[in-house]
Structures are given as structure tokens and as C-alpha cells.
Design a protein around this motif. Sequence first.
Motif, PDB file in Angstrom:
ATOM      1  N   ILE A   1      -8.198   5.305   0.747  1.00 54.00           N
ATOM      2  CA  ILE A   1      -9.249   4.580   1.477  1.00 54.00           C
ATOM      3  C   ILE A   1     -10.471   4.269   0.608  1.00 54.00           C
ATOM      4  CG2 ILE A   1     -10.885   4.740   3.411  1.00 54.00           C
ATOM      5  CD1 ILE A   1      -8.707   6.217   4.990  1.00 54.00           C
ATOM      6  N   ALA A   2     -10.991   5.291  -0.095  1.00 53.67           N
ATOM      7  CA  ALA A   2     -12.204   5.088  -0.891  1.00 53.67           C
ATOM      8  C   ALA A   2     -11.982   4.007  -1.951  1.00 53.67           C
ATOM      9  CB  ALA A   2     -12.640   6.405  -1.537  1.00 53.67           C
ATOM     10  N   PHE A   3     -10.804   4.024  -2.583  1.00 51.59           N
ATOM     11  CA  PHE A   3     -10.483   3.038  -3.623  1.00 51.59           C
ATOM     12  C   PHE A   3     -10.390   1.626  -3.036  1.00 51.59           C
ATOM     13  CE2 PHE A   3      -7.157   0.589  -5.875  1.00 51.59           C
ATOM     14  CZ  PHE A   3      -7.785   0.444  -7.103  1.00 51.59           C
ATOM     15  N   LEU A   4      -9.639   1.494  -1.931  1.00 47.03           N
ATOM     16  CA  LEU A   4      -9.478   0.173  -1.319  1.00 47.03           C
ATOM     17  C   LEU A   4     -10.816  -0.375  -0.823  1.00 47.03           C
ATOM     18  CD1 LEU A   4      -7.724  -2.171  -0.426  1.00 47.03           C
ATOM     19  CD2 LEU A   4      -7.013  -0.859   1.586  1.00 47.03           C
ATOM     20  N   LYS A   5     -11.645   0.520  -0.272  1.00 47.39           N
ATOM     21  CA  LYS A   5     -12.989   0.118   0.162  1.00 47.39           C
ATOM     22  C   LYS A   5     -13.792  -0.456  -0.997  1.00 47.39           C
ATOM     23  CE  LYS A   5     -16.182   2.198   2.459  1.00 47.39           C
ATOM     24  NZ  LYS A   5     -17.073   3.282   2.970  1.00 47.39           N
ATOM     25  N   ASP A   6     -13.785   0.273  -2.125  1.00 45.55           N
ATOM     26  CA  ASP A   6     -14.520  -0.193  -3.308  1.00 45.55           C
ATOM     27  C   ASP A   6     -14.017  -1.553  -3.776  1.00 45.55           C
ATOM     28  OD1 ASP A   6     -16.255   1.891  -3.455  1.00 45.55           O
ATOM     29  OD2 ASP A   6     -15.212   2.964  -5.060  1.00 45.55           O
ATOM     30  N   GLN A   7     -12.701  -1.696  -3.772  1.00 41.77           N
ATOM     31  CA  GLN A   7     -12.124  -2.966  -4.216  1.00 41.77           C
ATOM     32  C   GLN A   7     -12.556  -4.111  -3.282  1.00 41.77           C
ATOM     33  OE1 GLN A   7     -10.067  -3.438  -7.033  1.00 41.77           O
ATOM     34  NE2 GLN A   7     -10.902  -1.416  -7.472  1.00 41.77           N
ATOM     35  N   LEU A   8     -12.494  -3.861  -1.994  1.00 47.30           N
ATOM     36  CA  LEU A   8     -12.878  -4.905  -1.038  1.00 47.30           C
ATOM     37  C   LEU A   8     -14.357  -5.255  -1.175  1.00 47.30           C
ATOM     38  CD1 LEU A   8     -10.896  -3.870   2.186  1.00 47.30           C
ATOM     39  CD2 LEU A   8     -10.513  -5.894   0.758  1.00 47.30           C
ATOM     40  N   LYS A   9     -15.188  -4.234  -1.394  1.00 52.35           N
ATOM     41  CA  LYS A   9     -16.616  -4.489  -1.560  1.00 52.35           C
ATOM     42  C   LYS A   9     -16.876  -5.342  -2.796  1.00 52.35           C
ATOM     43  CE  LYS A   9     -19.635  -1.152  -0.272  1.00 52.35           C
ATOM     44  NZ  LYS A   9     -20.184   0.217  -0.004  1.00 52.35           N
ATOM     45  N   THR A  10     -16.148  -5.096  -3.861  1.00 59.53           N
ATOM     46  CA  THR A  10     -16.298  -5.907  -5.068  1.00 59.53           C
ATOM     47  C   THR A  10     -15.839  -7.337  -4.802  1.00 59.53           C
ATOM     48  OG1 THR A  10     -15.910  -3.943  -6.401  1.00 59.53           O
ATOM     49  CG2 THR A  10     -15.694  -6.065  -7.516  1.00 59.53           C
ATOM     50  N   ILE A  11     -14.691  -7.479  -4.163  1.00 57.97           N
ATOM     51  CA  ILE A  11     -14.152  -8.815  -3.852  1.00 57.97           C
ATOM     52  C   ILE A  11     -15.146  -9.614  -3.007  1.00 57.97           C
ATOM     53  CG2 ILE A  11     -12.369 -10.020  -2.499  1.00 57.97           C
ATOM     54  CD1 ILE A  11     -10.477  -7.621  -3.349  1.00 57.97           C
ATOM     55  N   LEU A  12     -15.791  -8.948  -2.040  1.00 58.38           N
ATOM     56  CA  LEU A  12     -16.720  -9.624  -1.126  1.00 58.38           C
ATOM     57  C   LEU A  12     -18.154  -9.690  -1.687  1.00 58.38           C
ATOM     58  CD1 LEU A  12     -15.462  -8.052   2.239  1.00 58.38           C
ATOM     59  CD2 LEU A  12     -15.305 -10.466   1.614  1.00 58.38           C
ATOM     60  N   ASN A  13     -18.310  -9.279  -2.933  1.00 60.04           N
ATOM     61  CA  ASN A  13     -19.641  -9.262  -3.563  1.00 60.04           C
ATOM     62  C   ASN A  13     -20.617  -8.354  -2.816  1.00 60.04           C
ATOM     63  OD1 ASN A  13     -19.016 -11.056  -5.701  1.00 60.04           O
ATOM     64  ND2 ASN A  13     -19.205 -12.780  -4.293  1.00 60.04           N
ATOM     65  N   LEU A  14     -20.111  -7.232  -2.347  1.00 62.92           N
ATOM     66  CA  LEU A  14     -20.951  -6.304  -1.588  1.00 62.92           C
ATOM     67  C   LEU A  14     -21.306  -5.048  -2.382  1.00 62.92           C
ATOM     68  CD1 LEU A  14     -19.132  -6.645   1.828  1.00 62.92           C
ATOM     69  CD2 LEU A  14     -21.375  -7.559   1.225  1.00 62.92           C
ATOM     70  N   ASP A  15     -21.025  -5.079  -3.686  1.00 57.84           N
ATOM     71  CA  ASP A  15     -21.428  -3.956  -4.530  1.00 57.84           C
ATOM     72  C   ASP A  15     -22.842  -4.189  -5.057  1.00 57.84           C
ATOM     73  OD1 ASP A  15     -20.544  -6.137  -5.918  1.00 57.84           O
ATOM     74  OD2 ASP A  15     -19.336  -5.024  -7.355  1.00 57.84           O
ATOM     75  N   MET A  16     -23.653  -4.842  -4.257  1.00 57.41           N
ATOM     76  CA  MET A  16     -25.050  -5.121  -4.583  1.00 57.41           C
ATOM     77  C   MET A  16     -25.779  -5.312  -3.247  1.00 57.41           C
ATOM     78  SD  MET A  16     -24.815  -9.201  -5.578  1.00 57.41           S
ATOM     79  CE  MET A  16     -26.549  -9.514  -5.267  1.00 57.41           C
ATOM     80  N   MET A  17     -27.124  -5.305  -3.287  1.00 54.43           N
ATOM     81  CA  MET A  17     -27.919  -5.541  -2.078  1.00 54.43           C
ATOM     82  C   MET A  17     -28.322  -7.015  -2.055  1.00 54.43           C
ATOM     83  SD  MET A  17     -29.260  -4.033   0.631  1.00 54.43           S
ATOM     84  CE  MET A  17     -29.757  -2.306   0.582  1.00 54.43           C
ATOM     85  N   TRP A  18     -28.093  -7.680  -0.911  1.00 60.41           N
ATOM     86  CA  TRP A  18     -28.477  -9.081  -0.751  1.00 60.41           C
ATOM     87  C   TRP A  18     -29.775  -9.171   0.054  1.00 60.41           C
ATOM     88  CZ3 TRP A  18     -25.938 -13.200  -2.933  1.00 60.41           C
ATOM     89  CH2 TRP A  18     -24.640 -12.965  -3.436  1.00 60.41           C
ATOM     90  N   ASP A  19     -30.715  -9.956  -0.468  1.00 56.26           N
ATOM     91  CA  ASP A  19     -31.924 -10.257   0.303  1.00 56.26           C
ATOM     92  C   ASP A  19     -31.628 -11.367   1.307  1.00 56.26           C
ATOM     93  OD1 ASP A  19     -33.513  -8.367  -0.831  1.00 56.26           O
ATOM     94  OD2 ASP A  19     -34.520  -9.722  -2.223  1.00 56.26           O
ATOM     95  N   VAL A  20     -32.149 -11.203   2.514  1.00 55.25           N
ATOM     96  CA  VAL A  20     -31.888 -12.161   3.584  1.00 55.25           C
ATOM     97  C   VAL A  20     -33.219 -12.610   4.178  1.00 55.25           C
ATOM     98  CG1 VAL A  20     -30.823 -12.467   5.866  1.00 55.25           C
ATOM     99  CG2 VAL A  20     -29.674 -11.075   4.127  1.00 55.25           C
ATOM    100  N   ALA A  21     -33.341 -13.904   4.457  1.00 57.56           N
ATOM    101  CA  ALA A  21     -34.502 -14.429   5.193  1.00 57.56           C
ATOM    102  C   ALA A  21     -34.094 -14.622   6.651  1.00 57.56           C
ATOM    103  CB  ALA A  21     -34.940 -15.770   4.593  1.00 57.56           C
TER     104      ALA A  21
END
Lengths: 214, 214
Positions: free
Chosen positions: B74-94
Motif C-alpha cells: 500500500i505505502a509503495f503504491l500510494k507513493d507512486q500514485l502521488k508522484t503520477i498525480l503530481n501530489l508529491d508537492m504542495m500546490w497553492d490554490v486561489a
Amino acid sequence: MTDTNSSKIGKLVPDIVVSRLPLYLRTLTRLQEEGKEVTSSQELATRLGFSSAQIRKDLSHFGEFGKQGTGYHIAFLKDQLKTILNLDMMWDVALIGVGDLGHALANYGRFTRKGFRIAALFDSDPKKIGTIVNGVTVQAVDGMIDTIRQKGIRIAILAVPVNVAQKTAEKLVEAGVRAILNYAPITLTVPAEVKVQNIDPIAHLQKMTYYCKR
Amino acid sequence: MTDTNSSKIGKLVPDIVVSRLPLYLRTLTRLQEEGKEVTSSQELATRLGFSSAQIRKDLSHFGEFGKQGTGYHIAFLKDQLKTILNLDMMWDVALIGVGDLGHALANYGRFTRKGFRIAALFDSDPKKIGTIVNGVTVQAVDGMIDTIRQKGIRIAILAVPVNVAQKTAEKLVEAGVRAILNYAPITLTVPAEVKVQNIDPIAHLQKMTYYCKR
């Protein structure tokens, strides 16, 4: 499941087509507000970002609403779509969870204007029970099943914390609810005859970041 | 449009597959919270109401994440999905429009936990400008383009009244926004490189009433 509607036309309409009907209705209302009386599949296509062929094909599932060359009479097509979507009546809705989001939803004037009356509010927080939001008294979630059965409510909006969402959905189904608009970030497990639509802003944002350059 | 991601795998992934990735991620997080370390396409299928074959096929677009017989870590697949979705960073939102809904969204704690920081709030109401919501000062919508450019914000949540939604969206695009989560009940017209996701509870409810018996 779709007895009422499939009988109107004698065959099953694809779910994806049904999904688009509310968007057609919304766009027709908008055109009407702009003073228009007649529209075309081309104009609807431009407004909606679909192809005009798709719009004609979608609508053809339900009958003949326009004439070649003269287009669609907006008021007539609107009435037809409202009948198809069972919107020529007012639906009572139960809203469960009166937190920040639930509160905003209870106050959302567009529900009533579009045929959905928030007829019952439920929460488990003793501080919220008995308070009045937009004219409706918040009731204890303990009495939810009885109240929903008594009022014959078929539609619920679920705005509870994720850890109680599944359990609450099961109670709603037991009470006779057949359509759940689910704001909790979890996939609900419900019987096949119960429809669920999910609203999770995070899932929508995460889909878009896939396409965003860093 | 999908340079970043398609280059990872050398081909374009269907949009519908991308839509499901956040749901996989959400379900994996849930399983992890329940104390699980390993899962299977069958377990994910049961949780999500998809077929296990579909889940395996969706994930195969991005690589090999599980082993026959042992399932997914689970932890590995989660990390992979987060990278694929560009979620391994914080996005600023207006967030534009601090009415009832906008207010609830500004206070929605899950955004930050899932990688989206509400970095700027805008409204046109003089009574709201200057107030602080969840630590962020509401600014005049007049200065929106400059602020968004300055902060390099690429994602916006649009919670303004329907009659100003298209105009506001155009300003957002001008300011450099490339992803809009639109709560206004209107189909926005934006350039092809801008992604829009729509949240309209009425459209969701109206889709379900199609299936509801009177």
C-alpha cells in the motif's frame, strides 16, 4: 431500476446520456434568461463543449424535440427534459451533517428553485440539535430512520465525517432513501437499487494536477 | 498537455483512467488507516465497486506495481500514485468568492492535508475584503490577476455567482491559472490547455431523480 423512464421509450438509456441531461437543462435555462426562445444543437454544443451530433443523439433517445432547420423551442425542450428527469414535482431531501459544509448546503437557495426542498436536517452534535437552519430544525440523528420513513423522503445529502459515512448510508437505505448525494470522501457500499453520486473536491483537484506542469 | 506524465510512460493515458487514480489513492489511504499494509486488486475492487480487471488495467498504464499472488504494497503504491498525480508537492490554490460555500471551502481542513494550500482569497464585496478566513486575508477581486501572477498560482477554486463566473474564469486564465474547480452552475469556456472540473450538486441530484420512482 429505470422502469418509469425506460417504459417511456421502451429501451434503456445509457447512464452517461442521463448524466448530460441536467447540463442541457441548465444551459437551456441560461439561454432563456438571456432572452432567447429558440436554440440549435450547434448553439448548445458551443455552450457545452460537446459536439452537436452528440447532443442530437442524446436527445433522440427520448423522442423528437426539434425540427430540421428551425431548431429547438427552448421552453418546450425544457419542459420535456424536466418530465424525463422527474423534475416536474418538488422532491423532499434529508440533509445529514450540519457542519460547515452542511450549513452552507442547507442555506443554498438554488436547491428549492430547482425542485429540491431540504425537508429534514440531522446531526449527532447536541449543540446543533434543536437549532434552526434556513427554517428547518436540526434533529438528532437517532430519530433519522423514523422521520425519513414518516415523511417518505427518497433523497439524502450526506455531509457527515468520513468515519460515520458508511454506517449512516446504511441507515438511510433502511429508511427508504434511494438516492444519496455523498460529500464524504469514501466510496459507499449500497444495494444496486440505490443511486449514489459523489462530490469530493480533492479528487477533482487531484485529477487536474495530473495535467499541471510543476 | 500531458508532457510531464506521458513522458513517464511514453503514451497518452485516457482521461477516464486519470479520473480514477484519486479514488485509488483515497481508498489506499483508508486501508492504511485501518492498519493494512498490503492489498489486492480484488480488495480495491470490492471497496470501489469496479472490477479487479479494470483496476489492474488502469494501473498497468503506469508500470508494474504489484506481484502476482502477493498483491500491492500500500505505502509503495500510494507513493507512486502521488508522484503520477503530481501530489508529491504542495500546490497553492486561489479561492474566488467567499460566500457561504466559499467560506466553508476556505475552512475545509482536508485541502491542506491532501496537498492543496488555500494561498489567496478574493471577493468583490467591500464588507468581506480585509477579513481573515482560516488565516488568509480576503483581497479585492480587482487585484486578483496581479496577486495570482506574483504568487505563481496555477490552480483556482471558483465559488462566485453564476453571472460573473465566465468573466472571472477568463481573468484567472489571463493570470496563468491552468486548473479551475468550478462551483458555479455554468459550463465555462476556456482555452484547451486549461482544465476545468465542475461541481454542481443540482446536476448530480437531477441525474438521480431520473431513476427515482415518483
